[in-house]
Design a protein around this motif. Sequence first.
Motif, PDB file in Angstrom:
ATOM      1  N   ASP A   6      20.512  -8.981  -0.690  1.00 18.80           N
ATOM      2  CA  ASP A   6      20.195  -7.785  -0.947  1.00 18.80           C
ATOM      3  C   ASP A   6      19.570  -7.552  -2.345  1.00 18.80           C
ATOM      4  N   PRO A   7      18.367  -7.134  -2.172  1.00 16.61           N
ATOM      5  CA  PRO A   7      17.471  -7.081  -3.424  1.00 16.61           C
ATOM      6  C   PRO A   7      18.081  -5.684  -4.406  1.00 16.61           C
ATOM      7  N   TYR A   8      18.918  -4.991  -3.654  1.00 17.10           N
ATOM      8  CA  TYR A   8      19.450  -3.796  -4.562  1.00 17.10           C
ATOM      9  C   TYR A   8      20.378  -4.288  -5.538  1.00 17.10           C
ATOM     10  N   LEU A   9      20.933  -5.442  -4.992  1.00 18.10           N
ATOM     11  CA  LEU A   9      22.040  -5.712  -5.671  1.00 18.10           C
ATOM     12  C   LEU A   9      21.801  -7.180  -6.531  1.00 18.10           C
ATOM     13  N   ALA A  10      20.598  -7.529  -6.517  1.00 12.98           N
ATOM     14  CA  ALA A  10      19.958  -8.728  -7.221  1.00 12.98           C
ATOM     15  C   ALA A  10      20.336  -8.543  -8.723  1.00 12.98           C
ATOM     16  N   GLU A  11      20.270  -9.577  -9.389  1.00 16.70           N
ATOM     17  CA  GLU A  11      20.606  -9.605 -10.797  1.00 16.70           C
ATOM     18  C   GLU A  11      19.137  -9.012 -11.526  1.00 16.70           C
ATOM     19  N   SER A  12      19.218  -8.542 -12.593  1.00 16.75           N
ATOM     20  CA  SER A  12      18.037  -8.285 -13.302  1.00 16.75           C
ATOM     21  C   SER A  12      17.201  -9.290 -13.694  1.00 16.75           C
ATOM     22  N   GLY A  13      15.682  -9.293 -13.494  1.00 20.33           N
ATOM     23  CA  GLY A  13      15.052 -10.464 -13.524  1.00 20.33           C
ATOM     24  C   GLY A  13      14.731 -10.958 -12.351  1.00 20.33           C
ATOM     25  N   ASP A  14      15.223 -10.511 -11.242  1.00 22.60           N
ATOM     26  CA  ASP A  14      14.954 -11.162 -10.001  1.00 22.60           C
ATOM     27  C   ASP A  14      13.730 -10.289  -9.523  1.00 22.60           C
ATOM     28  N   ARG A  15      12.623 -11.070  -9.344  1.00 19.54           N
ATOM     29  CA  ARG A  15      10.921 -10.307  -9.033  1.00 19.54           C
ATOM     30  C   ARG A  15      11.226  -9.290  -7.768  1.00 19.54           C
ATOM     31  N   GLU A  16      11.619  -9.925  -6.643  1.00 16.95           N
ATOM     32  CA  GLU A  16      11.625  -9.174  -5.608  1.00 16.95           C
ATOM     33  C   GLU A  16      12.719  -8.049  -5.521  1.00 16.95           C
ATOM     34  N   GLY A  17      13.630  -8.099  -6.236  1.00 19.46           N
ATOM     35  CA  GLY A  17      14.806  -7.081  -6.409  1.00 19.46           C
ATOM     36  C   GLY A  17      13.833  -5.989  -7.170  1.00 19.46           C
ATOM     37  N   GLU A  18      13.373  -6.526  -8.424  1.00 20.84           N
ATOM     38  CA  GLU A  18      12.648  -5.387  -9.055  1.00 20.84           C
ATOM     39  C   GLU A  18      11.539  -4.654  -8.393  1.00 20.84           C
ATOM     40  N   GLU A  19      11.033  -5.601  -7.591  1.00 16.97           N
ATOM     41  CA  GLU A  19       9.636  -4.800  -6.776  1.00 16.97           C
ATOM     42  C   GLU A  19      10.165  -3.610  -5.772  1.00 16.97           C
ATOM     43  N   VAL A  20      11.470  -4.158  -5.074  1.00 17.41           N
ATOM     44  CA  VAL A  20      12.098  -3.168  -4.196  1.00 17.41           C
ATOM     45  C   VAL A  20      12.613  -2.056  -4.920  1.00 17.41           C
ATOM     46  N   ARG A  21      12.973  -2.354  -6.170  1.00 19.69           N
ATOM     47  CA  ARG A  21      13.781  -0.917  -6.754  1.00 19.69           C
ATOM     48  C   ARG A  21      12.751  -0.309  -7.384  1.00 19.69           C
ATOM     49  N   ALA A  22      11.489  -0.641  -7.713  1.00 15.46           N
ATOM     50  CA  ALA A  22      10.593   0.106  -8.262  1.00 15.46           C
ATOM     51  C   ALA A  22       9.751   0.976  -7.126  1.00 15.46           C
ATOM     52  N   SER A  23       9.519   0.409  -5.862  1.00 18.61           N
ATOM     53  CA  SER A  23       9.114   0.868  -4.695  1.00 18.61           C
ATOM     54  C   SER A  23      10.122   2.158  -4.332  1.00 18.61           C
ATOM     55  N   THR A  24      11.387   1.798  -4.345  1.00 16.34           N
ATOM     56  CA  THR A  24      12.090   2.967  -4.233  1.00 16.34           C
ATOM     57  C   THR A  24      12.204   4.162  -5.023  1.00 16.34           C
ATOM     58  N   ARG A  25      12.094   3.668  -6.433  1.00 14.75           N
ATOM     59  CA  ARG A  25      11.838   5.018  -7.130  1.00 14.75           C
ATOM     60  C   ARG A  25      10.517   5.703  -7.032  1.00 14.75           C
ATOM     61  N   LYS A  26       9.470   5.007  -6.852  1.00 23.93           N
ATOM     62  CA  LYS A  26       8.257   5.712  -6.573  1.00 23.93           C
ATOM     63  C   LYS A  26       8.318   6.533  -5.372  1.00 23.93           C
TER      64      LYS A  26
END
Length: 105
Positions: A6-26
């Motif tokens: 789950d990209p929402y639970l991924a550790e920080s520094g995980d590129r895919e997780g960061e992209e999903v979180r950034a998209s969700t914020r936008k």
Amino acid sequence: TFHRPDPYLAESGDREGEEVRASTRKYAEVRAKYANGLSPAELKALDFIASKGFVTNKQVAEAIGLSVSGSLKLLRRLTEKGLVTRHGESKATGYSVASPDAPAE
């Protein structure tokens, strides 16, 4: 079966997780700003695009139950409203949630 983490639970520094979180914020900012002026299909499409980060017209059509041409018209409206950003040309075209302060095309 294979399950992706789950990209929402991924550790920080995980590129895919960061992209999903950034998209969700936008997406949250865009939806809060424009939700009252969008059709149910447009909101469904925004939900789907935000959940995936980057999608094609065909993926949107399949996800929300439209024809490919109907989905393309919907994506054009969202792009014109400045809610979605178009990337590429022709069959290589993809879409992502636009930044809330980005100008409409």
